[in-house]
Write an enzyme that holds these catalytic residues in place. Structure first.
Site, PDB file in Angstrom:
ATOM      1  N   ASP A   1       3.753  -4.152  -5.767  1.00  0.00           N
ATOM      2  CA  ASP A   1       4.327  -5.426  -5.324  1.00  0.00           C
ATOM      3  C   ASP A   1       5.854  -5.358  -5.365  1.00  0.00           C
ATOM      4  O   ASP A   1       6.540  -5.790  -4.438  1.00  0.00           O
ATOM      5  CB  ASP A   1       3.850  -6.576  -6.230  1.00  0.00           C
ATOM      6  CG  ASP A   1       2.414  -6.996  -5.916  1.00  0.00           C
ATOM      7  OD1 ASP A   1       1.887  -6.559  -4.876  1.00  0.00           O
ATOM      8  OD2 ASP A   1       1.836  -7.760  -6.711  1.00  0.00           O
TER       9      ASP A   1
ATOM     10  N   GLU B   1       0.836  -1.217   0.000  1.00  0.00           N
ATOM     11  CA  GLU B   1       0.000   0.000   0.000  1.00  0.00           C
ATOM     12  C   GLU B   1       0.863   1.256   0.000  1.00  0.00           C
ATOM     13  O   GLU B   1       0.548   2.235  -0.673  1.00  0.00           O
ATOM     14  CB  GLU B   1      -0.935   0.020   1.218  1.00  0.00           C
ATOM     15  CG  GLU B   1      -1.981  -1.093   1.245  1.00  0.00           C
ATOM     16  CD  GLU B   1      -2.901  -1.085   0.030  1.00  0.00           C
ATOM     17  OE1 GLU B   1      -3.137   0.010  -0.525  1.00  0.00           O
ATOM     18  OE2 GLU B   1      -3.370  -2.159  -0.378  1.00  0.00           O
TER      19      GLU B   1
END
Ligand SMILES: [Zn+2]
Length: 446
Positions: free
Chosen positions: A385, A303
């Site tokens: 990611d 995030e």
């Protein structure tokens, strides 16, 4: 003659089958989505986890996840067919015109007395009543389906944590809050259009950007607490580790909360809120309970990647550009008499109705735009990611994602078209491959 005037006249073609075109769009979309679901359903029949994950995903749990997916798919056929029939009936029998006439009350004339900037003309009160009646109508239509979905399907698979009381309270709160917000939005929309005439596009656009920012800013303080409880994180170890992670990427973390998401559902998540210089992180209590601290930090690392690489801002700018385009095109339809009369509005041409009709005509373009948005969002997911991996959480992220999928009973095997059309996140397997997790799966068995 201005550009919008020109467009208004160019598109105003009495012989054009406006209604048939909207019906055709609605039918094509329904058939297309049913076709995709049918393709995806074949993958739900395969009860073994994909070979790459055979060693990390529990086979029994996966079998149950597929049962869950199939149950939801069957229910989806029923609910989407029902709302499809309702849409067709609304278009075919001039539902908008009927509701518009049914919400015409005489007190609205009496209310519109003064000429001040704050006075509400009948055009505004009538539109607000229409919108509110519309949301009551759709709530009545939707409620039996969400009752069944929550208390039968989610219950059966162990996700439902909500009570009848919370369920109904949510509906009442949602309608009241939606009524207020919708009225504010409609009032601004109409006031600006009435005040600025043909030049409304830029003004409406800017007003909505500002309103959106205000709502986003106050929502965590005013709106979300109506539905959930937020408690500061007290576990000193978790707190200091999250603060350390935030500091390592210079994230201006001010508040750290846990939200009682488990009151309603067992699904897990996390989100950020606040101003650019002072942010808060909200963790679902389900996430804290079900994931190890390292996995939770990995999810936050992902995030934080979105935040660090300006993904939210980029996606927002794209949305602003799209909504400008949408409004500018709408300006060319606002005085389209033939479109209004095709849907049963012969005398009056309410702006809000024009906007709704225009939006249904815009539908195929909306589908394309949302496909483009999905592509953008997917590339952001891969980047986030990779960011978490650079922070040293590659494996933990992969394991956290696997566990999240397992806990949420999400399928792992997807039809390419279904996934490309519906999902703004890449499928788990593709993400694991990009993280480079598959290479180490053999170690896991030891
Ligand atoms: Zn993400």
């Amino acid at each position: 003659m201005g550009i919008f005037d020109f467009l208004s006249h160019a598109f105003d073609i009495p012989a054009f089958p406006w209604k048939s075109v909207v019906l055709a769009f609605t039918i094509s979309r329904f058939l297309w989505e049913r076709y995709l679901s049918k393709r995806q359903y074949k993958h739900y029949l395969n009860e073994k986890p994909p070979a790459v994950l055979a060693s990390v995903v529990d086979e029994k749990k996966y079998k149950r996840a597929m049962q869950y997916a199939r149950t939801k798919a069957h229910f989806g056929v029923l609910s989407s067919s029902f709302s499809f029939i309702i849409s067709i009936l609304i278009i075919r029998y001039n539902g908008f015109a009927r509701l518009w006439n049914a919400t015409d009350y005489s007190w609205m004339d009496r209310l519109a007395t003064s000429n001040h900037w704050w006075s509400v003309s009948k055009a505004i009160t009538h539109s607000c009543m229409f919108a509110f009646a519309g949301s009551v109508f759709s709530t009545i239509i939707d409620t039996p389906f969400s009752l069944y979905s929550t208390f039968v399907i989610e219950e059966k698979f162990g996700f439902n944590k909500t009570t009848m009381r919370t369920f109904w309270a949510d509906i009442v709160k949602g309608l009241a809050l939606g009524g207020v917000l919708l009225s504010i939005i409609i009032a601004i929309f109409l006031k600006v259009i009435i005040a600025f005439g043909d030049n409304f596009v830029v003004y409406v656009w800017v007003s909505f950007i500002v309103l959106g920012m205000v709502l986003q800013t106050i929502a965590p303080y005013v709106i979300l607490p109506l539905f959930n409880k937020f408690t500061p994180v007290t576990d000193p170890e978790l707190k200091s580790k999250i603060e350390e992670l935030a500091a390592s990427v210079k994230f201006p973390l001010k508040n750290l909360y846990i939200m009682d998401a488990s009151r309603r559902s067992g699904h897990s998540n996390a989100f950020f809120y606040g101003m650019p210089w002072s942010k808060g992180i909200v963790l679902y209590d389900t996430l804290v309970k079900n994931q190890t601290t390292t996995e939770l930090l990995a999810v936050l690392g992902h995030e934080l990647g979105h935040w660090y690489m300006w993904h939210i801002l980029i996606q927002q700018l794209v949305n602003y550009a799209v909504s400008f385009f949408h409004l500018a095109l709408f300006a060319g339809f606002i005085r389209n008499n033939s479109m209004y009369s095709a849907f049963g509005f012969s005398g009056e041409h309410p702006i809000l109705i024009g906007y709704l009709l225009f939006t249904s005509l815009f539908e195929p373009l909306s589908a394309l735009i949302s496909f483009g948005n999905n592509l953008l969002s997917r590339s952001c997911e891969y980047q986030a990611d990779a960011f978490a991996k650079r922070l040293g959480y590659g494996d933990a992220l992969a394991e956290g994602l696997i566990r999240l999928h397992e806990d949420n009973m999400s399928p792992l095997d997807f039809d390419r078209w279904f996934s490309a059309y519906h999902h703004n996140h890449p499928p788990l397997l593709e993400r694991l491959e990009a993280i480079g997790y598959g290479a180490q799966t053999t170690d896991k068995t030891q």
